[in-house]
Design a protein around this motif. Structure first.
Motif, PDB file in Angstrom:
ATOM      1  N   ARG A  68       7.306   4.265  -4.046  1.00  0.00           N
ATOM      2  CA  ARG A  68       7.436   3.772  -5.425  1.00  0.00           C
ATOM      3  C   ARG A  68       6.081   3.322  -5.950  1.00  0.00           C
ATOM      4  NH1 ARG A  68      11.826   1.022  -8.864  1.00  0.00           N
ATOM      5  NH2 ARG A  68      13.127   2.330  -7.554  1.00  0.00           N
ATOM      6  N   PHE A  69       5.332   2.584  -5.112  1.00  0.00           N
ATOM      7  CA  PHE A  69       4.002   2.159  -5.534  1.00  0.00           C
ATOM      8  C   PHE A  69       3.115   3.363  -5.835  1.00  0.00           C
ATOM      9  CE2 PHE A  69      -0.400   1.764  -4.121  1.00  0.00           C
ATOM     10  CZ  PHE A  69      -0.882   1.014  -5.191  1.00  0.00           C
ATOM     11  N   LEU A  70       3.083   4.346  -4.929  1.00  0.00           N
ATOM     12  CA  LEU A  70       2.195   5.496  -5.095  1.00  0.00           C
ATOM     13  C   LEU A  70       2.520   6.307  -6.351  1.00  0.00           C
ATOM     14  CD1 LEU A  70       1.813   6.680  -1.398  1.00  0.00           C
ATOM     15  CD2 LEU A  70       0.085   5.563  -2.826  1.00  0.00           C
ATOM     16  N   SER A  71       3.751   6.208  -6.849  1.00  0.00           N
ATOM     17  CA  SER A  71       4.109   6.920  -8.081  1.00  0.00           C
ATOM     18  C   SER A  71       3.992   6.029  -9.317  1.00  0.00           C
ATOM     19  CB  SER A  71       5.526   7.482  -7.969  1.00  0.00           C
ATOM     20  OG  SER A  71       6.469   6.431  -7.896  1.00  0.00           O
ATOM     21  N   SER A  72       3.468   4.822  -9.145  1.00  0.00           N
ATOM     22  CA  SER A  72       3.380   3.865 -10.254  1.00  0.00           C
ATOM     23  C   SER A  72       2.100   4.023 -11.066  1.00  0.00           C
ATOM     24  CB  SER A  72       3.439   2.431  -9.704  1.00  0.00           C
ATOM     25  OG  SER A  72       2.229   2.121  -9.026  1.00  0.00           O
ATOM     26  N   ALA A  73       2.095   3.373 -12.215  1.00  0.00           N
ATOM     27  CA  ALA A  73       0.910   3.369 -13.081  1.00  0.00           C
ATOM     28  C   ALA A  73      -0.254   2.656 -12.394  1.00  0.00           C
ATOM     29  CB  ALA A  73       1.234   2.698 -14.408  1.00  0.00           C
ATOM     30  N   THR A  74       0.041   1.607 -11.625  1.00  0.00           N
ATOM     31  CA  THR A  74      -1.023   0.882 -10.925  1.00  0.00           C
ATOM     32  C   THR A  74      -1.740   1.800  -9.943  1.00  0.00           C
ATOM     33  OG1 THR A  74       0.225  -1.183 -11.102  1.00  0.00           O
ATOM     34  CG2 THR A  74      -1.544  -1.121  -9.474  1.00  0.00           C
ATOM     35  N   ALA A  75      -0.971   2.570  -9.183  1.00  0.00           N
ATOM     36  CA  ALA A  75      -1.581   3.471  -8.196  1.00  0.00           C
ATOM     37  C   ALA A  75      -2.415   4.547  -8.870  1.00  0.00           C
ATOM     38  CB  ALA A  75      -0.501   4.111  -7.324  1.00  0.00           C
ATOM     39  N   SER A  76      -2.000   4.972 -10.060  1.00  0.00           N
ATOM     40  CA  SER A  76      -2.763   6.016 -10.744  1.00  0.00           C
ATOM     41  C   SER A  76      -4.108   5.500 -11.254  1.00  0.00           C
ATOM     42  CB  SER A  76      -1.943   6.608 -11.899  1.00  0.00           C
ATOM     43  OG  SER A  76      -1.751   5.637 -12.912  1.00  0.00           O
ATOM     44  N   GLN A  77      -4.280   4.174 -11.265  1.00  0.00           N
ATOM     45  CA  GLN A  77      -5.533   3.580 -11.737  1.00  0.00           C
ATOM     46  C   GLN A  77      -6.523   3.310 -10.601  1.00  0.00           C
ATOM     47  OE1 GLN A  77      -4.495   0.075 -13.942  1.00  0.00           O
ATOM     48  NE2 GLN A  77      -2.993   1.166 -15.172  1.00  0.00           N
ATOM     49  N   VAL A  78      -6.080   3.494  -9.353  1.00  0.00           N
ATOM     50  CA  VAL A  78      -6.961   3.257  -8.207  1.00  0.00           C
ATOM     51  C   VAL A  78      -7.030   4.527  -7.364  1.00  0.00           C
ATOM     52  CG1 VAL A  78      -6.551   0.765  -8.110  1.00  0.00           C
ATOM     53  CG2 VAL A  78      -5.068   2.300  -6.818  1.00  0.00           C
ATOM     54  N   ASP A  79      -8.071   4.623  -6.574  1.00  0.00           N
ATOM     55  CA  ASP A  79      -8.272   5.775  -5.705  1.00  0.00           C
ATOM     56  C   ASP A  79      -7.620   5.471  -4.362  1.00  0.00           C
ATOM     57  OD1 ASP A  79      -9.214   8.128  -4.575  1.00  0.00           O
ATOM     58  OD2 ASP A  79     -11.160   7.254  -4.074  1.00  0.00           O
ATOM     59  N   ILE A  80      -6.362   5.918  -4.177  1.00  0.00           N
ATOM     60  CA  ILE A  80      -5.626   5.601  -2.953  1.00  0.00           C
ATOM     61  C   ILE A  80      -4.814   6.805  -2.502  1.00  0.00           C
ATOM     62  CG2 ILE A  80      -3.628   4.624  -4.148  1.00  0.00           C
ATOM     63  CD1 ILE A  80      -3.881   2.430  -1.765  1.00  0.00           C
ATOM     64  N   ILE A  81      -4.658   6.921  -1.206  1.00  0.00           N
ATOM     65  CA  ILE A  81      -3.864   8.000  -0.627  1.00  0.00           C
ATOM     66  C   ILE A  81      -2.912   7.400   0.393  1.00  0.00           C
ATOM     67  CG2 ILE A  81      -5.564   8.536   1.159  1.00  0.00           C
ATOM     68  CD1 ILE A  81      -4.786  11.520   0.705  1.00  0.00           C
ATOM     69  N   GLY A  82      -1.741   7.983   0.513  1.00  0.00           N
ATOM     70  CA  GLY A  82      -0.745   7.488   1.454  1.00  0.00           C
ATOM     71  C   GLY A  82      -0.469   8.480   2.570  1.00  0.00           C
ATOM     72  N   TYR A  83      -0.267   7.960   3.762  1.00  0.00           N
ATOM     73  CA  TYR A  83       0.129   8.746   4.925  1.00  0.00           C
ATOM     74  C   TYR A  83       1.374   8.107   5.516  1.00  0.00           C
ATOM     75  CZ  TYR A  83      -4.603  10.667   4.807  1.00  0.00           C
ATOM     76  OH  TYR A  83      -5.762  11.286   4.425  1.00  0.00           O
ATOM     77  N   GLU A  84       2.216   8.923   6.138  1.00  0.00           N
ATOM     78  CA  GLU A  84       3.385   8.360   6.801  1.00  0.00           C
ATOM     79  C   GLU A  84       3.428   8.788   8.261  1.00  0.00           C
ATOM     80  OE1 GLU A  84       6.901  11.499   5.688  1.00  0.00           O
ATOM     81  OE2 GLU A  84       6.516   9.891   4.270  1.00  0.00           O
ATOM     82  N   LEU A  85       3.936   7.887   9.097  1.00  0.00           N
ATOM     83  CA  LEU A  85       4.140   8.191  10.502  1.00  0.00           C
ATOM     84  C   LEU A  85       5.262   9.220  10.615  1.00  0.00           C
ATOM     85  CD1 LEU A  85       4.098   4.535  11.839  1.00  0.00           C
ATOM     86  CD2 LEU A  85       2.237   6.192  11.954  1.00  0.00           C
ATOM     87  N   GLU A  86       5.287   9.947  11.688  1.00  0.00           N
ATOM     88  CA  GLU A  86       6.334  10.940  11.907  1.00  0.00           C
ATOM     89  C   GLU A  86       7.295  10.446  12.981  1.00  0.00           C
ATOM     90  OE1 GLU A  86       6.751  15.418  13.713  1.00  0.00           O
ATOM     91  OE2 GLU A  86       4.870  14.858  12.738  1.00  0.00           O
ATOM     92  N   THR A  87       8.569  10.375  12.637  1.00  0.00           N
ATOM     93  CA  THR A  87       9.569   9.964  13.603  1.00  0.00           C
ATOM     94  C   THR A  87       9.681  11.018  14.702  1.00  0.00           C
ATOM     95  OG1 THR A  87      10.851   8.693  11.996  1.00  0.00           O
ATOM     96  CG2 THR A  87      12.023   9.467  13.941  1.00  0.00           C
ATOM     97  N   THR A  88       9.705  10.546  15.938  1.00  0.00           N
ATOM     98  CA  THR A  88       9.906  11.425  17.089  1.00  0.00           C
ATOM     99  C   THR A  88      11.208  11.011  17.767  1.00  0.00           C
ATOM    100  OG1 THR A  88       8.639   9.950  18.516  1.00  0.00           O
ATOM    101  CG2 THR A  88       7.432  11.742  17.454  1.00  0.00           C
ATOM    102  N   GLY A  89      11.572  11.692  18.803  1.00  0.00           N
ATOM    103  CA  GLY A  89      12.788  11.345  19.532  1.00  0.00           C
ATOM    104  C   GLY A  89      12.698   9.978  20.177  1.00  0.00           C
TER     105      GLY A  89
END
Length: 110
Positions: A68-89
């Motif tokens: 939600r943050f990464l799709s917000s107007a605030t995030a569009s005003q800063v240089d930020i990238i998101g990564y997510e962990l990958e669920t394993t067994g």
């Protein structure tokens, strides 16, 4: 992680109690994340995946809050990238250092 204290942000919010039966509002999380990014100047966010790695509802909510943050107007005003962990067994999630070896072997296999 070796981060200096001015690059960290601690959240103490009574609406965000830890627990398997606690539901966290993703909008509240997105607001806290925005505040932390603006306060620390973060350029990267690493979060849980949609399953929350272990299925923990708080981890799932954090994933949704980050999205939600990464799709917000605030995030569009800063240089930020998101990564997510990958669920394993289950075994790989809880076997610790042995998983590092498995990951390295998978990475080098053709």
């Amino acid at each position: 992680l070796g981060l200096p204290s001015n690059r960290t942000h601690v959240v103490d919010d009574p609406r965000l109690h830890d627990g398997l039966h606690e539901e966290w509002d993703e909008e509240i999380l997105a607001t806290h994340i925005a505040n932390a990014v603006l306060e620390t100047g973060a350029k990267i966010i690493i979060t849980f995946d949609a399953y929350g790695v272990s299925g923990h509802p708080n981890h799932v909510a954090v994933h949704r809050g980050v999205r939600r943050f990464l799709s917000s107007a605030t995030a569009s005003q800063v240089d930020i990238i998101g990564y997510e962990l990958e669920t394993t067994g289950f075994l790989r999630t809880y076997c610790g250092a042995f998983d590092i070896l498995l990951s390295l072997l998978q990475r080098t296999s053709p």
